[in-house]
Design a protein around this motif. Structure first.
Motif, mmCIF file in Angstrom:
data_model
loop_
_atom_site.group_PDB
_atom_site.id
_atom_site.type_symbol
_atom_site.label_atom_id
_atom_site.label_comp_id
_atom_site.label_asym_id
_atom_site.label_seq_id
_atom_site.Cartn_x
_atom_site.Cartn_y
_atom_site.Cartn_z
ATOM 1 N N ASP A 440 46.467 11.692 21.140
ATOM 2 C CA ASP A 440 47.831 11.715 21.670
ATOM 3 C C ASP A 440 48.560 10.412 21.377
ATOM 4 O O ASP A 440 49.764 10.392 21.140
ATOM 5 C CB ASP A 440 47.793 11.953 23.187
ATOM 6 C CG ASP A 440 47.322 13.362 23.523
ATOM 7 O OD1 ASP A 440 46.765 13.568 24.628
ATOM 8 O OD2 ASP A 440 47.486 14.255 22.677
ATOM 9 N N ASP A 443 48.062 9.779 16.725
ATOM 10 C CA ASP A 443 48.407 10.724 15.655
ATOM 11 C C ASP A 443 49.903 10.614 15.392
ATOM 12 O O ASP A 443 50.717 10.862 16.278
ATOM 13 C CB ASP A 443 48.023 12.147 16.052
ATOM 14 C CG ASP A 443 48.166 13.129 14.876
ATOM 15 O OD1 ASP A 443 49.048 12.910 14.006
ATOM 16 O OD2 ASP A 443 47.420 14.106 14.817
ATOM 17 N N ARG A 445 51.949 12.357 13.958
ATOM 18 C CA ARG A 445 52.750 13.568 14.178
ATOM 19 C C ARG A 445 53.151 13.724 15.632
ATOM 20 O O ARG A 445 54.132 14.399 15.957
ATOM 21 C CB ARG A 445 51.978 14.808 13.711
ATOM 22 C CG ARG A 445 51.802 14.842 12.218
ATOM 23 C CD ARG A 445 50.909 15.970 11.791
ATOM 24 N NE ARG A 445 49.554 15.821 12.327
ATOM 25 C CZ ARG A 445 48.574 16.687 12.101
ATOM 26 N NH1 ARG A 445 48.790 17.758 11.374
ATOM 27 N NH2 ARG A 445 47.376 16.488 12.611
ATOM 28 N N HIS A 446 52.386 13.083 16.518
ATOM 29 C CA HIS A 446 52.725 13.170 17.929
ATOM 30 C C HIS A 446 53.600 12.004 18.362
ATOM 31 O O HIS A 446 54.150 11.995 19.446
ATOM 32 C CB HIS A 446 51.454 13.132 18.795
ATOM 33 C CG HIS A 446 50.514 14.251 18.517
ATOM 34 N ND1 HIS A 446 50.426 15.354 19.346
ATOM 35 C CD2 HIS A 446 49.642 14.456 17.517
ATOM 36 C CE1 HIS A 446 49.510 16.187 18.848
ATOM 37 N NE2 HIS A 446 49.032 15.672 17.755
ATOM 38 N N TRP B 134 43.444 20.835 25.484
ATOM 39 C CA TRP B 134 44.395 20.127 24.643
ATOM 40 C C TRP B 134 45.266 21.116 23.872
ATOM 41 O O TRP B 134 46.480 20.961 23.774
ATOM 42 C CB TRP B 134 43.645 19.208 23.664
ATOM 43 C CG TRP B 134 44.543 18.322 22.863
ATOM 44 C CD1 TRP B 134 44.943 17.060 23.171
ATOM 45 C CD2 TRP B 134 45.178 18.647 21.624
ATOM 46 N NE1 TRP B 134 45.787 16.563 22.208
ATOM 47 C CE2 TRP B 134 45.945 17.528 21.236
ATOM 48 C CE3 TRP B 134 45.186 19.770 20.794
ATOM 49 C CZ2 TRP B 134 46.706 17.486 20.064
ATOM 50 C CZ3 TRP B 134 45.940 19.743 19.615
ATOM 51 C CH2 TRP B 134 46.688 18.605 19.268
ATOM 52 N N ASN B 138 49.361 21.568 23.875
ATOM 53 C CA ASN B 138 50.045 21.133 22.647
ATOM 54 C C ASN B 138 50.357 22.339 21.775
ATOM 55 O O ASN B 138 49.791 22.525 20.691
ATOM 56 C CB ASN B 138 49.162 20.134 21.889
ATOM 57 C CG ASN B 138 49.085 18.797 22.586
ATOM 58 O OD1 ASN B 138 49.900 17.918 22.359
ATOM 59 N ND2 ASN B 138 48.094 18.654 23.452
ATOM 60 N N PHE B 141 50.901 22.283 18.073
ATOM 61 C CA PHE B 141 49.784 22.040 17.163
ATOM 62 C C PHE B 141 48.732 23.117 17.360
ATOM 63 O O PHE B 141 47.615 22.845 17.804
ATOM 64 C CB PHE B 141 49.215 20.635 17.394
ATOM 65 C CG PHE B 141 50.224 19.563 17.127
ATOM 66 C CD1 PHE B 141 51.028 19.079 18.155
ATOM 67 C CD2 PHE B 141 50.407 19.067 15.849
ATOM 68 C CE1 PHE B 141 52.000 18.122 17.902
ATOM 69 C CE2 PHE B 141 51.374 18.107 15.584
ATOM 70 C CZ PHE B 141 52.174 17.632 16.619
ATOM 71 N N SER B 216 39.287 13.925 15.947
ATOM 72 C CA SER B 216 40.653 13.420 15.784
ATOM 73 C C SER B 216 41.649 14.523 15.472
ATOM 74 O O SER B 216 42.855 14.286 15.529
ATOM 75 C CB SER B 216 40.695 12.385 14.652
ATOM 76 O OG SER B 216 39.796 11.326 14.912
#
Lengths: 454, 454
Positions: A440, A443, A445-446, B134, B138, B141, B216
């Motif tokens: 979180d 990354d 992209r986040h 997660w 999210n 994603f 990751s």
């Protein structure tokens, strides 16, 4: 806007010869052809003299540039830097005395028909309508991904191994660098290793390639050409596409150099974007005619040298030809965005020694001289035999840029390079039993730092 | 299922030594250490003798193989082929006498503490729950893209230039090949050029890498490791993921070779998939302990040679270690899919000479011996100094495979290679003013021939 070709004039004027030339234009070309072998010898001798003079010039400029480098806010420094950059690039071309991507066949000079009209392909006039219809019928292939316009990054290299062995290694690192950026930002890649058009080889090869990809990928909104010697060095920065909603081409350059000085390095075609639309097809058609290898390209080169400030004498290159096109047919400019608020192309020599300072003072996402989006190794030519900088300087600088970028990718995984010249990596945080916290946090992209305007 | 490490026994038994060894196991290792220098000399002499014998064997096998190659339906041929493949691979390793990816430091033998427990990382036990949570939080994603499970293809090469100059050129062609396949099929790529764990270097390096990427990238459902010497040769074929809905690992191999013959080449770790889940983390933890460079890997190699059919004597490699693990702890097998209905890994020697025949008789999308999904150049090692085939044979075969695959990509653009050894391309259809017809017809993503079951 949609002019095809160009009209021939007698030699000595500033307009472009046409490959569909009336007798005036072709007569002078044919006389060049008749003198074939002897002219070639003279041409080579002249080239050698030019090299000597240019080398002297470059020495002076580099000295000036080295003493004078610092902030990019000075126009003089900008100009010097750009001049050095491009002069070196072209010197390398002259020394090699050929396109690095020259097809092996020698054009048979006596059988070239200069009345042939060079064309990138069958003339298409309704691309916007056809593409729009196709998109509406193919909802599975939208021109946006997660709300962002779909971009296709295009790059490539010749199909044969590099003259210099280390060249392939840096091509490999370069494509890995692009794979990383594009994975993070949802961009697709085409890596081209084929000559689609043997007349338009070398730096011109990108034109038929871009056209072919536009027509074959209607789902793609933007085609982004990027040289193999350009590396992404800001892994966070994203193109501010909303700035370009009324434009069809985005290219790095300086309007003053372009319109006032008519400098041959006012724009850089090492990293630019075309919107997938009729306008772009038309511009490619306007751009291409100076490209065909041989007499056409030679003659066009003379026109460019005569009309662009600072340009040495050599065959027409795609960048000079585009600059000349845009300053003589300024009606194209209202759809061209000349970008210099960030480094869509960043000349490497002024950047690579400052990476440690950047890491200390700034952060990724800026894209400009504080943290360059792209570092472009103009003139290094690790794949060829002749670069215009000391080989070690280029290689170590490319290594630094690669690792500077790689650190930004490895951060998510908890590593960084031991130093910018080191292939070895070290941990930057301990192992954890809760790895998702770091996902979180790290990354890209986040990341909320990401610029996501369209 | 979630066993950590393994229990030490006295030397000579068939169970594995532990790095957390009671005195029994470590005593024998320490005596090896004390005899350090002399043992190393003996070891090298023994290696040379082994090389001589193995060379003789390989000559015989290759002759048999050359005379006997044809259909792949014969078990004997299969076995021979596989034996040749792997023997050659290992011979190359022995000759070089080190991992090609050995880190530069020499391990200081006198200070290794064999009581240290080797671990891939902090023990995680709740990954399925954490990941599931997660993903629910999210939604941007997801672990699927257009209804297909999200796959991350992982490959890589060392950060330094190849010993053999041509090696980097083929690494470049190999990654271009993978870029093409993955673009067409919506798969992301990570190209690794860093040693995440210096103890697990060489062929073992994929283990810490896979683990790190799982943790990751929670959005990724499958991690697909693929060697740099493996090329996609069927650009249409897609993994039949629905077959694997109850499995967590997919690997090419032969159950008979694995369970009945306990052959050291029953599986191939050059191309395999792991589901991103707790089971996979646990298997990686079980797999890794034979890997740490030095005495542990050497000792483990002896166990593997003693227990796996046909295995020469050399340090533990990841493939043999996995085979040994799965045949001794068969409880893992209910989640491992041993795939041989298509060439998730296809040994090159039996394939590359048949490409023209394939093009004549078959079509892409089959993925098996009629049109192999992956052609894997085991034993060629273009990057290193020692391959186990004539260099020219390997290079020309790799070129053929590359062009065979590239033809399938170029088809959309209207081109193909002039021949499988030629870098030059030619048009296969005329220019058109209606290019979108060809997009509908030739873009693999649109093709109804595509296998899209999940």
């Amino acid at each position: 806007m949609g002019q095809d070709g160009f009209t021939a004039q007698k030699r000595g004027t500033s307009t472009l010869p046409t490959s569909a030339a009336p007798n005036g234009g072709s007569r002078s070309s044919r006389s060049l052809l008749r003198g074939g072998g002897g002219n070639r010898q003279i041409h080579k001798t002249l080239n050698n003299i030019k090299i000597t003079i240019l080398c002297g010039l470059v020495t002076i400029l580099v000295l000036r540039g080295t003493i004078g480098f610092g902030s990019l806010s000075s126009d003089n420094d900008l100009e010097n830097q750009a001049i050095i950059e491009e002069t070196n690039r072209i010197l390398a071309e002259i020394r090699s005395d050929k396109d690095p991507d020259d097809p092996e066949e020698n054009l048979d000079q006596t059988t070239i028909n200069l009345n042939d009209t060079y064309s990138l392909g069958a003339k298409i006039s309704n691309w916007d309508e056809e593409r729009s219809l196709w998109l509406s019928r193919n909802q599975d292939f939208p021109n946006t991904i997660n709300g962002k316009a779909r971009i296709l990054l295009v790059t490539g290299s010749p199909p044969s191994p590099c003259d210099n062995a280390i060249g392939d290694h840096y091509l490999l690192k370069s494509i890995k660098n692009k794979i990383d950026y594009c994975r993070i930002h949802g961009i697709e890649i085409v890596y081209n290793m084929a000559h689609l058009d043997k007349e338009l080889a070398g730096y011109w090869a990108k034109l038929p390639l871009i056209r072919r990809l536009m027509l074959s990928h209607p789902e793609v909104e933007w085609i982004w050409w990027m040289d193999s010697d350009a590396l992404f060095t800001d892994m966070v920065f994203e193109l501010p596409l909303s700035k370009y909603k009324d434009h069809n081409m985005v290219i790095h350059g300086y309007p003053d150099l372009l319109f006032n000085q008519k400098s041959w390095i006012a724009l850089n075609t090492g990293s630019f974007l075309f919107r997938n639309c009729q306008w772009s097809l038309d511009l490619l058609d306007e751009w291409a005619p100076m490209g065909p290898k041989g007499p056409v390209r030679e003659e066009a080169g003379k026109i460019l040298t005569a009309n662009l400030k600072g340009r040495p004498a050599f065959e027409a290159d795609d960048q000079s030809a585009l600059i000349y096109l845009l300053i003589t047919k300024t009606e194209w400019m209202n759809k061209v965005f000349v970008e210099n608020s960030f480094f869509l192309h960043g000349y490497w020599a002024g950047l690579v020694d400052r990476y440690e300072e950047m890491m200390e003072k700034y952060h990724p996402g800026l894209g400009d001289e504080r943290w360059p989006f792209v570092t472009h190794f103009v003139g290094c030519k690790p794949c060829g035999s002749y670069g215009d900088y000391p080989v070690q300087r280029c290689l170590s600088s490319m290594e630094r840029a690669f690792n500077f970028a790689d650190n930004q990718v490895l951060k998510l995984y908890g590593f960084r390079h031991r130093g910018l010249l080191s292939p070895k990596i070290k941990r930057i945080r301990n192992e954890t039993v809760t790895p998702l916290e770091y996902v979180d946090q790290f990354d890209i992209r986040h990341s909320s730092a990401q610029v996501t305007t369209n």
